[in-house]
Design a protein around this motif. Structure first.
Motif: not given
Length: 114
Positions: A14-15, A17-18, A21-22, A107, A109
């Motif tokens: 999941k991290a 993928e995030y 995307a960034c 989440m 960050h």
């Protein structure tokens, strides 16, 4: 019930993928040496980012951010130094240490966490 490694892998994905995307470029996942492991190594705007991913289903045992204590930070730094050396990168290579924390489905960050 899934074991902790399977759950950890789920949140690490999941991290990833995030981060993608960034605009982060993922260089390595689960980079290990005898000193320890770094969950994710990425590049963003010319900076190498060493990321620790932590999760907690509840805050009963503290927040996931609290789990990245001075001992864990020291371990990650040592593995990061090895990574830089192994890839022929200077100790002056711009880098930072981030933490991505999951508490339940939320989440967070933290850039430049330590």
């Amino acid at each position: 019930m899934e074991n902790k490694r399977q759950i950890g892998s789920y949140y690490e994905q999941k991290a990833v993928e995030y981060l993608r995307a960034c605009g982060y470029v993922i260089l390595e996942q689960n980079f290990r040496n005898r000193c320890g492991e770094i969950d994710i190594i990425a590049r963003y705007n010319g900076v190498i980012i060493f990321l620790e991913v932590k999760f907690r289903t509840t805050s009963v045992y503290g927040s996931p951010l609290e789990a990245v204590n001075w001992r864990k930070q020291s371990q990650i730094r040592k593995v990061a130094q090895f990574y830089l050396m192994r890839h022929g990168l200077s100790e002056w290579t711009p880098c930072r240490f981030d933490v991505i924390a999951f508490e339940g489905d939320e989440m967070t960050h933290i850039e430049n966490a330590f």
